[in-house]
Write an enzyme that holds these catalytic residues in place. Structure first.
Site, PDB file in Angstrom:
ATOM      1  N   LYS A   9       3.829   4.427   7.459  1.00 48.75           N
ATOM      2  CA  LYS A   9       2.550   4.963   6.593  1.00 48.75           C
ATOM      3  C   LYS A   9       3.024   6.264   5.962  1.00 48.75           C
ATOM      4  O   LYS A   9       3.256   7.260   6.840  1.00 48.75           O
ATOM      5  CB  LYS A   9       1.208   4.925   7.315  1.00 48.75           C
ATOM      6  N   SER A  25       6.641  -1.971  -9.417  1.00 51.62           N
ATOM      7  CA  SER A  25       6.920  -1.423  -8.224  1.00 51.62           C
ATOM      8  C   SER A  25       6.368  -0.074  -7.976  1.00 51.62           C
ATOM      9  O   SER A  25       5.663   0.369  -8.843  1.00 51.62           O
ATOM     10  CB  SER A  25       8.418  -0.959  -7.904  1.00 51.62           C
ATOM     11  N   TYR A  58       6.717  -3.370  -4.300  1.00 59.93           N
ATOM     12  CA  TYR A  58       8.039  -3.078  -3.544  1.00 59.93           C
ATOM     13  C   TYR A  58       8.305  -1.616  -3.723  1.00 59.93           C
ATOM     14  O   TYR A  58       8.063  -1.072  -5.020  1.00 59.93           O
ATOM     15  CB  TYR A  58       8.903  -4.165  -3.759  1.00 59.93           C
TER      16      TYR A  58
END
Length: 116
Positions: A9, A25, A58
């Site tokens: 994270k 992305s 992504y």
């Protein structure tokens, strides 16, 4: 049995760019990627603190040391430059091994850089 748990994270970084006309992305400063144990093309969840939006995309590498956080493609409509986001990745782990798993959580400063 496998369960999905938090892997990495990046907590509270600021969007520095939003590029609507891009393949898609999120571009992340490579220093932040390394610190958070993220790899290029890894699936991530983006949580926008400012507006509550949540999306998946992504990762692509950004310029190392730049503090760059850029939402690309359709995701650019889910945030504005200056919004604060959390970037989250998950992994699947055997249930028996989950007690020994430690996620990587980083807390960049207001310029999206790591403290020395």
């Amino acid at each position: 049995m496998f369960i999905e748990v938090l892997k990495s994270k990046i907590h509270r970084v600021k969007i520095t760019e939003a590029e609507l006309h891009y393949v898609g992305s999120i571009t992340i400063d490579e220093d932040l990627m390394d610190a958070a144990n993220l790899v290029e093309n890894e699936k991530v969840q983006i949580v926008n603190i400012n507006n509550g939006e949540r999306l998946e995309t992504y990762v692509i590498k950004g310029v190392r040391g730049s503090g760059q956080i850029c939402l690309n493609g359709p995701a650019a409509r889910k945030a504005q430059v200056g919004d604060i986001i959390i970037i989250i990745s998950y992994c699947s782990i055997e249930h028996e091994k989950v007690k020994n798993h430690e996620p990587v959580v980083i807390f960049p400063d207001e310029k999206n850089r790591l403290s020395s």
